[in-house]
Design a protein around this motif. Structure first.
Motif, mmCIF file in Angstrom:
data_model
loop_
_atom_site.group_PDB
_atom_site.id
_atom_site.type_symbol
_atom_site.label_atom_id
_atom_site.label_comp_id
_atom_site.label_asym_id
_atom_site.label_seq_id
_atom_site.Cartn_x
_atom_site.Cartn_y
_atom_site.Cartn_z
ATOM 1 N N VAL A 195 73.638 39.319 67.491
ATOM 2 C CA VAL A 195 72.989 39.944 68.649
ATOM 3 C C VAL A 195 72.794 41.435 68.427
ATOM 4 C CG1 VAL A 195 75.222 40.307 69.812
ATOM 5 C CG2 VAL A 195 73.116 40.360 71.164
ATOM 6 N N GLY A 196 71.767 41.990 69.047
ATOM 7 C CA GLY A 196 71.617 43.445 69.095
ATOM 8 C C GLY A 196 70.356 43.951 68.437
ATOM 9 N N GLU A 197 69.945 43.272 67.377
ATOM 10 C CA GLU A 197 68.725 43.658 66.670
ATOM 11 C C GLU A 197 68.248 42.426 65.929
ATOM 12 O OE1 GLU A 197 69.484 46.743 63.613
ATOM 13 O OE2 GLU A 197 71.512 46.052 64.002
ATOM 14 N N PRO A 198 67.022 42.502 65.387
ATOM 15 C CA PRO A 198 66.596 41.402 64.524
ATOM 16 C C PRO A 198 67.553 41.323 63.339
ATOM 17 C CG PRO A 198 64.770 42.943 64.958
ATOM 18 C CD PRO A 198 66.023 43.587 65.476
ATOM 19 N N TRP A 231 68.376 39.072 73.787
ATOM 20 C CA TRP A 231 68.479 39.370 75.224
ATOM 21 C C TRP A 231 68.673 40.864 75.393
ATOM 22 C CZ3 TRP A 231 73.540 40.407 77.610
ATOM 23 C CH2 TRP A 231 74.606 40.363 76.686
ATOM 24 N N TRP A 249 79.311 47.842 76.159
ATOM 25 C CA TRP A 249 77.956 47.333 75.904
ATOM 26 C C TRP A 249 77.809 46.060 76.725
ATOM 27 C CZ3 TRP A 249 76.759 44.458 70.685
ATOM 28 C CH2 TRP A 249 75.378 44.213 70.565
ATOM 29 N N ASP A 309 59.745 44.905 73.849
ATOM 30 C CA ASP A 309 59.851 44.563 72.432
ATOM 31 C C ASP A 309 58.518 44.046 71.926
ATOM 32 O OD1 ASP A 309 62.555 45.046 72.698
ATOM 33 O OD2 ASP A 309 63.164 43.228 71.629
ATOM 34 N N THR A 328 76.953 43.222 75.923
ATOM 35 C CA THR A 328 77.484 42.052 75.220
ATOM 36 C C THR A 328 78.978 41.868 75.511
ATOM 37 O OG1 THR A 328 75.810 42.338 73.527
ATOM 38 C CG2 THR A 328 77.668 40.917 72.958
ATOM 39 N N ARG A 353 61.365 47.660 69.067
ATOM 40 C CA ARG A 353 60.887 48.167 70.348
ATOM 41 C C ARG A 353 59.429 48.618 70.241
ATOM 42 N NH1 ARG A 353 63.210 46.799 74.542
ATOM 43 N NH2 ARG A 353 62.658 48.721 75.630
#
Ligand code: 7RM
Length: 479
Positions: free
Chosen positions: A236-239, A263, A159, A347, A161, A362
């Motif tokens: 990180v990755g989603e809200p 990001w 990924w 987004d 990250t 999204r």
């Protein structure tokens, strides 16, 4: 990755769970000459053969000259020379020092394939110069990196990250990093807390989906361990929904700031984030990193007033932005020409009166109920604020009168039972949080959700299944 960067070879790291065709399509798109693989991987105590998948894939990959095999099994099958090379034999007797190749700042560093919603995966291209500037600077300031920190990021290296915040950013800073293989709940849900205690981790960077997974097992697990070395946390990755934020904050001592970093693969490094001194609001990634100009706009690019939902855009270039989509410049353009004069992230988001940004998922996943646009994150966050709910995913279904109706898929916490009373109380919770418009008309209790390796729920797969349609590319699905 580092060896490739050193000699100026472009790398493309892929997820080890890919099927042979998914792997072959990425190899062929990149026209790779060498594949490096382990013979096996390990997952929840099981041995997963990887080499047979590579063997199957390379049959359809004419550009491959060599397959390098890192042997992790004691007794593996023999390799077929000269095409196949044993990693250990390969590096034996090599010099311990290798001069860095001098390259142009704009020379490509890597291609990372990211799944588009439909069609073939996109090869996001990052370059040596700008990417290093972005990952170095953000790691240093977002995590307030000091010489004696022990930095632990639990991302998968396949990924982005893993690229930016296990390898490049921290190591450019000379940081001491910890990286661990495996799942957060194997052999037990204390796995990461144990590692934090054992190695004196001071900076810990993880995902909301992992936090919600660990929440299912309760607070006794983190309580067993000494987590007092922790200083700064990341997400990180989603809200990150407020429930997960509060839990993460509480079990790690209640006084460590959480850097909610927004990001994308395409942005290369963190763009919207607090710094450790910024006042936090649980669920908001706060404000742009320095040098980044972000806004929330309508389809025409007009800036929206506070609290109005719209599209997240970046208004001027930044060092670590992707330079192209490999062999697909037309697709690259869509990021820059969808909304005039800016980069469209895809987004939806709103900005509050303090200029804090709240990401809501999204744009493709937006649900429109009776003319109201709802972000999937809003409804899911309301659902998981119910004490019995561990995870939730929502989709919109076509509806004759209101346009779309909401269907929710829910995983319950350990020990909870499905019942009409529970469903009613979950709906009441959403009613309280969001009002009538956000209440799902259908709720299904499930035992797992389709997710990517980085923990993102693949809502389009749920939707396709629900509507009896073709789910498109599902090569990145984890289960
Ligand atoms: C780093 C990464 C990118 C998408 C992005 C968002 C979502 C990521 C946050 C977030 C809200 C966050 N790269 N996203 N971080 N949404 N708050 N802190 O995830 O290319 O795999 O995904 O992930 O939707 O567009 S990615």
């Amino acid at each position: 990755m580092l060896a490739c960067a050193r000699i100026g070879v472009i790398h493309s790291v892929v997820y080890s769970g890919f099927s042979a065709p998914a792997l072959a399509s990425r190899i062929n798109d990149a026209e790779a000459k060498v594949v490096i693989t382990a013979d096996v991987g390990f997952d929840r105590g099981k041995t997963i053969p990887l080499k047979p998948v590579v063997d199957e894939a390379v049959k359809t990959c004419p550009t491959i000259d060599h397959v390098v095999v890192v042997r992790r099994e004691v007794q593996g099958p023999p390799l077929s020379t000269p095409k196949e090379i044993d990693w250990k034999e390969w590096i034996e007797g090599e010099r311990p020092v290798c001069e860095a190749e001098q390259l142009d700042a704009e020379a490509p560093l890597y291609i990372l394939y990211t799944s588009g919603t439909t069609g073939k995966p996109k090869g996001v291209v990052h370059v040596h110069g700008g990417y290093m500037v972005g990952t170095y600077t953000t790691t240093k300031y977002v995590f307030d990196l000091k010489d004696d920190d022990v930095y632990f990021c639990v991302a998968d290296p396949g990924w982005v990250t893993g690229h930016s915040y296990i390898v490049y950013g921290p190591l450019l800073n000379g940081a001491t990093i910890l990286t661990a293989e495996g799942k957060p709940d194997y052999p037990n849900p204390g796995r990461w807390w144990d590692l934090i205690e054992r190695y004196g981790v001071s900076i810990f960077y993880t995902t909301p989906t992992a936090i919600r997974l660990l929440m299912r097992y309760g607070e006794d697990w983190p309580k067993k361990f000494d987590l007092s070395t922790l200083r700064i946390l990341g997400s990180v990755g989603e809200p990150i929904n407020p429930e997960a934020w509060e839990w993460y904050h509480r079990v790690t001592g209640g006084d460590k700031p959480i850097m909610d970093t927004w990001w994308q693969t395409e942005t290369g490094s963190i763009l919207i984030t607090p710094l450790p001194t910024v006042p936090l609001k649980p669920g908001s990634a706060t404000r742009p990193f320095f040098g980044i100009e972000a806004d929330v706009v309508d389809r025409e690019g007009n800036s929206l007033p506070a609290n109005a939902g719209g599209f997240a855009v970046i208004k001027k270039p930044w060092p670590s932005m992707m330079r192209t989509i490999y062999k697909d410049p037309e697709r690259y353009k869509t990021y820059w020409f969808t909304i005039p004069n800016c980069y469209t992230a895809g987004d939806i988001c709103h900005k509050d009166a303090d200029g804090y940004l709240w990401f809501m998922g999204r744009a493709d996943d937006v649900i429109k109920v009776a003319g109201n646009r709802l972000g999937t994150a809003e409804v899911e966050s309301a659902l998981v604020s119910h004490p019995a709910v561990a995870e939730a995913a929502v989709i919109g279904k076509p509806h004759k009168t209101v346009g779309e109706s909401i269907k929710a898929f829910i995983i319950l916490k350990q020990g909870e039972q499905d019942s009409p009373v529970l469903i009613k109380s979950i709906k009441d919770q959403v009613l309280k949080e969001l009002g009538k418009i956000g209440v799902p008309s259908e709720i299904d209790i499930v035992s797992s959700l389709p997710k990517t390796r980085s923990g993102k729920i693949m809502r389009r797969v749920l939707k396709a299944k629900e509507l009896g349609q073709d789910p498109g590319d599902i090569s990145t699905i984890e289960e």
